[in-house]
Write a protein that holds these residues in place. Structure first.
Motif, PDB file in Angstrom:
ATOM      1  N   ALA A 167       2.530   1.805  -3.397  1.00 66.53           N
ATOM      2  CA  ALA A 167       1.566   2.331  -4.371  1.00 66.53           C
ATOM      3  C   ALA A 167       1.332   3.821  -4.155  1.00 66.53           C
ATOM      4  N   GLU A 168       1.286   4.260  -2.904  1.00 67.09           N
ATOM      5  CA  GLU A 168       1.077   5.677  -2.613  1.00 67.09           C
ATOM      6  C   GLU A 168       2.311   6.512  -2.920  1.00 67.09           C
ATOM      7  N   LEU A 169       3.493   5.936  -2.779  1.00 68.60           N
ATOM      8  CA  LEU A 169       4.732   6.685  -2.982  1.00 68.60           C
ATOM      9  C   LEU A 169       5.130   6.823  -4.439  1.00 68.60           C
ATOM     10  N   ARG A 170       4.654   5.921  -5.264  1.00 68.95           N
ATOM     11  CA  ARG A 170       5.017   6.003  -6.679  1.00 68.95           C
ATOM     12  C   ARG A 170       4.429   7.276  -7.281  1.00 68.95           C
ATOM     13  N   THR A 211       0.834  -1.201   0.000  1.00 66.19           N
ATOM     14  CA  THR A 211       0.000   0.000   0.000  1.00 66.19           C
ATOM     15  C   THR A 211       0.867   1.250   0.000  1.00 66.19           C
ATOM     16  N   LEU A 212       1.899   1.260   0.827  1.00 68.57           N
ATOM     17  CA  LEU A 212       2.802   2.408   0.898  1.00 68.57           C
ATOM     18  C   LEU A 212       3.525   2.630  -0.422  1.00 68.57           C
ATOM     19  N   ALA A 220       2.456   9.878  -9.375  1.00 67.64           N
ATOM     20  CA  ALA A 220       1.151   9.776 -10.004  1.00 67.64           C
ATOM     21  C   ALA A 220       1.231  10.049 -11.503  1.00 67.64           C
TER      22      ALA A 220
END
Length: 142
Positions: free
Chosen positions: A132-135, A129-130, A137
């Motif tokens: 995915a959020e850090l990649r 999850t982390l 946008a």
């Protein structure tokens, strides 16, 4: 000063107005070239679109630029998570192997390994999850 209505006491006191959700509207800004370049550079450094950057400025919360080692940190997290996933597979295989040995003495080790496997799975779910959020946008420019 420009003939506009004075801000309400709430906004003047530094409190933020609630941002309303809804579709975005297109706004065109005319800026001197140097400021336009600065807007583009700062939005890129914060990894947000220019419109989102301006909206954050209006909200009084300018996006912070990403640290210079951001990409390296995300890549290190990905590599570490991949290694942990491989360890998880090995632990599961070892647990299956231990299951074939009928010994009550091994049960405490089996229980400990099951707990470890559960902890690794929870960590992998959180890390995924982390990541995915850090990649970023948006796609990198060629």
């Amino acid at each position: 000063m420009l003939g506009e209505e004075a801000p309400s006491d709430e906004v003047a006191a530094g409190q933020q107005r609630p941002v309303t959700a809804g579709p975005a509207v297109k706004v065109t800004l005319r800026l001197p070239p140097a400021q336009a370049a600065l807007l583009a550079a700062r939005a890129r450094a914060a990894d947000v679109a220019q419109g989102n950057y301006v909206a954050a400025l209006l909200d009084g919360i300018p996006p912070a630029p990403l640290p210079s080692d951001y990409a390296a940190a995300v890549q290190a997290l990905i590599v570490s998570t991949d290694r942990l996933a491989a360890i998880s597979v090995d632990l599961n295989a070892f647990l299956r192997l231990l299951g074939h040995v009928p010994s009550a003495e091994l049960e405490r080790y089996r229980a400990g390994l099951r707990d470890l496997v559960d902890d690794v799975r929870k960590h992998l779910a959180s890390a995924a999850t982390l990541i995915a959020e850090l990649r970023p946008a948006r796609r990198p420019r060629p």
